[in-house]
Design a protein around this motif. Structure first.
Motif, PDB file in Angstrom:
ATOM      1  N   UNK A 375       0.814  -1.215   0.000  1.00 17.94           N
ATOM      2  CA  UNK A 375       0.000   0.000   0.000  1.00 17.94           C
ATOM      3  C   UNK A 375       0.847   1.265   0.000  1.00 17.94           C
ATOM      4  N   UNK A 376       2.094   1.153   0.430  1.00 16.91           N
ATOM      5  CA  UNK A 376       3.000   2.304   0.429  1.00 16.91           C
ATOM      6  C   UNK A 376       3.884   2.340  -0.811  1.00 16.91           C
ATOM      7  N   UNK A 377       3.805   1.272  -1.607  1.00 14.66           N
ATOM      8  CA  UNK A 377       4.662   1.188  -2.791  1.00 14.66           C
ATOM      9  C   UNK A 377       4.090   1.974  -3.968  1.00 14.66           C
ATOM     10  N   UNK A 378       2.779   2.213  -3.931  1.00 15.07           N
ATOM     11  CA  UNK A 378       2.161   3.016  -4.982  1.00 15.07           C
ATOM     12  C   UNK A 378       2.045   2.300  -6.306  1.00 15.07           C
ATOM     13  N   UNK A 379       1.732   0.990  -6.274  1.00 14.08           N
ATOM     14  CA  UNK A 379       1.615   0.225  -7.512  1.00 14.08           C
ATOM     15  C   UNK A 379       0.390  -0.668  -7.425  1.00 14.08           C
TER      16      UNK A 379
END
Length: 598
Positions: A375-379
């Motif tokens: 969710x923090x990887x932005x993919x």
């Protein structure tokens, strides 16, 4: 006498009897995968906005500004305050307050209801119970309680399995899993869901190891290594299947129930399991053990010794087991090996007992942190999760090659450091180079998965037989402790500083890569039977390096007893050195013979 039951299992062979037990051992890890990493989809963070923001365009994604406050002018107009800007308010807590701007009194009120963006997920745990703003601290609990349950299951499962048997533990555990899975899927109460998640982790963890041990105990030695490695693959495959299910099913309740198909299948399969004949013999249940062996021979179309021979064999094994237990009991009737002090009795054991759990804890943080950080990887979370499962599968398949062909210390050190550096390097890669970010994350997952595969073999080699089960259990507990704190890193710390999770993963990898050099190399060495064997192994290691400083005299004054290099206190230093030299010469001769045969 232990070799006698091994011969019987070898005569029974590998066939239909083992396959049903292998199926149960496959379903256990497959059911654990959605529980352990399921929060990435069922509890995914979704954009939200305060419900009074009706003046904004509902079709505009930018209108979901994750606001926690709204302001009301004197004329009644409403404006949502962005969550990031709340620190500029006179009162940054979630309470009502007033601001004066250009002689206009503005009422600042905390949001009580929110609207959520349903473009990716129609519903999640977060959106159903509004776990945002003041309730955001509850988000990690959904994942942390499963990890906490797994920690308890490691302890409870082993004790119950040794007392009640492998089959009974699996059967009752599968019943508990099925009940709590349904509770999580239908309960309207968040508190009940969280409690059920804790029990789910406990029950699944309590099932997996008994199932695995049962399969290992009924599998012929010639097939045991292959079967053991293949049983590590179902978890990775289940992760990829779960990602595909998540792509098709965007409601968290439906996804949870459908992905629990492996847990539901485990209950009927457990009805067909036989108890481990080894465990039955140790408990003195000779008739039941004989019936199990006869049933196995019938299914595999093989034969076993006659009833009289089988009865005599089981009695001998039972008596040997009882004599071993009595020899380990002290004057007060308490087993000498039961005290935790045995883990810190000698210098070599102290190093192993302290360093190995720390290494497993750091490994657990990285291993679960990479998937949870989606969710923090932005993919795309579905592709991300699927690829992490794929990266785990490759080390599972080639894990045996790494274990047999390469030394443990350099392999683990290189894997940890590479995983750490790759995770930290993502911080410095711009968003435009998305492909490079993907490569770095997948390399990190590949390396940490390789370390995990090798660690399972290495841990059993580091600890002596007298404490091997408890030693490996301590490693598993340390790993689950790492799983427990990981959601806090990916859910709480990431919202404070976006690059902090990757930085933590990087530090954990580098530290673990350096710590492994404190542990002894075990590839190609016989398993240690006693604590004295461990110190003897460490002493020989330092002798090969040209120094033996720092080791006590009793460690050096050991003599060899048995083909596995069993060391006992006593003798003198010259005899110990002669024995060590003879062992090293024998090992070199064996290596030469193997090389010449190749």
């Amino acid at each position: 006498m232990a070799d006698d039951i091994e011969k019987v299992i070898e005569n029974i062979g590998f066939g239909r009897w083992q396959l049903i037990h292998i199926l149960a051992a496959v379903l256990g890890p497959s059911a654990l995968a959605p529980a352990l990493i399921g929060s990435t989809l069922t509890n995914s963070a979704v954009p939200y906005r305060c419900r009074p923001s009706h003046t904004k365009n509902l079709s505009d994604p930018q209108s979901y500004d994750n606001g926690c406050f709204y302001t009301s002018y004197n004329n009644g107009s409403i404006l949502v305050v962005d969550m990031v800007k709340r620190d500029t308010l006179s009162n940054a807590s979630f309470k009502s307050s007033k601001m004066v701007e250009q002689d206009v009194v503005i009422e600042v009120e905390p949001c009580m209801e929110w609207e959520y963006d349903t473009s990716d997920f129609t519903s999640t745990v977060t959106s159903e119970w509004s776990l945002v703003c003041r309730w955001a601290w509850l988000v990690p609990l959904y994942q942390m309680l499963v990890s906490g349950g797994c920690m308890l299951g490691d302890v409870v499962g082993g004790a119950i399995s040794d007392r009640l048997g492998r089959r009974a533990t699996t059967r009752w555990g599968s019943v508990v899993v099925m009940i709590v899975v349904v509770v999580v899927g239908v309960s309207p109460y968040l508190s009940l869901v969280l409690v059920a998640r804790l029990i789910q982790g406990l029950a699944l963890s309590a099932i997996i190891y008994p199932c695995y041990n049962l399969v290992m105990e009924i599998t012929p030695a010639s097939k045991r290594t292959l079967v053991g490695l293949l049983l590590c693959a179902p978890y990775s495959v289940a992760v990829m299947i779960y990602a595909a299910m998540g792509y098709l099913l965007r409601s968290w309740r439906i996804l949870h129930l459908v992905s629990s198909v492996f847990a539901f299948a485990l209950l009927p399969v457990s009805r067909f399991l036989d108890e481990s004949p080894r465990w039955l013999i140790q408990q003195g249940h000779f008739e039941k053990a004989a019936n199990v062996l006869k049933h196995a021979a019938t299914l595999n179309h093989t034969t076993i010794p006659s009833s009289s021979e089988l009865s005599s064999l089981m009695e001998n094994i039972y008596m040997e087991h009882r004599e071993l237990e009595e020899s380990e009991e002290g004057e007060d009737g308490v087993t000498n090996q039961s005290s935790l002090s045995i883990f810190f009795r000698t210098p070599a054991m102290r190093v192993i007992s302290l360093v190995t759990p720390i290494m497993w804890f750091l490994m657990g943080v990285i291993y679960l942190g990479i998937p949870l950080n989606v969710n923090n990887f932005g993919s795309n979370p579905f592709i991300y999760l699927c690829l992490t499962g794929l990266m785990e599968l490759a080390p599972t398949i080639v894990g045996g090659i790494f274990s047999d062909r390469f030394s443990r210390v350099p392999t683990m050190s290189a894997g940890f450091i590479t995983a750490g550096v790759s995770s930290a390097a993502v911080i410095f890669v711009p968003q435009d180079l998305w492909w490079l970010r993907w490569v770095l994350v997948m390399v990190a997952m590949e390396m940490i998965s390789t370390c995990f595969m090798v660690s399972f073999v290495w841990a059993s080699e580091l600890y002596p037989t007298v404490v091997r089960s408890r030693g490996c259990c301590s490693c598993s507990l340390a790993a689950h402790l790492g799983y427990f704190v990981t959601p806090f890193i990916t859910e709480i710390l990431a919202h404070l500083v976006w690059w902090l999770p990757n930085c933590i993963f990087g530090v954990c990898g580098v530290v673990a890569g350096l710590l492994v050099h404190l542990l002894p190399e075990t590839r190609g060495l016989n398993l240690c039977e006693t604590v004295q064997d461990v110190d003897g192994r460490a002493w020989r290691r330092r002798q090969q390096r040209g120094t033996n400083q720092g080791w006590s005299l009793p460690t050096m004054l050991m003599s060899c007893n048995g083909r596995n290099g069993k060391m006992e206190e006593g003798g003198n230093g010259e005899e110990a050195m002669e024995v060590v030299a003879a062992e090293e010469q024998q090992e070199r001769e064996e290596e030469c013979r193997e090389a010449s045969s190749v």
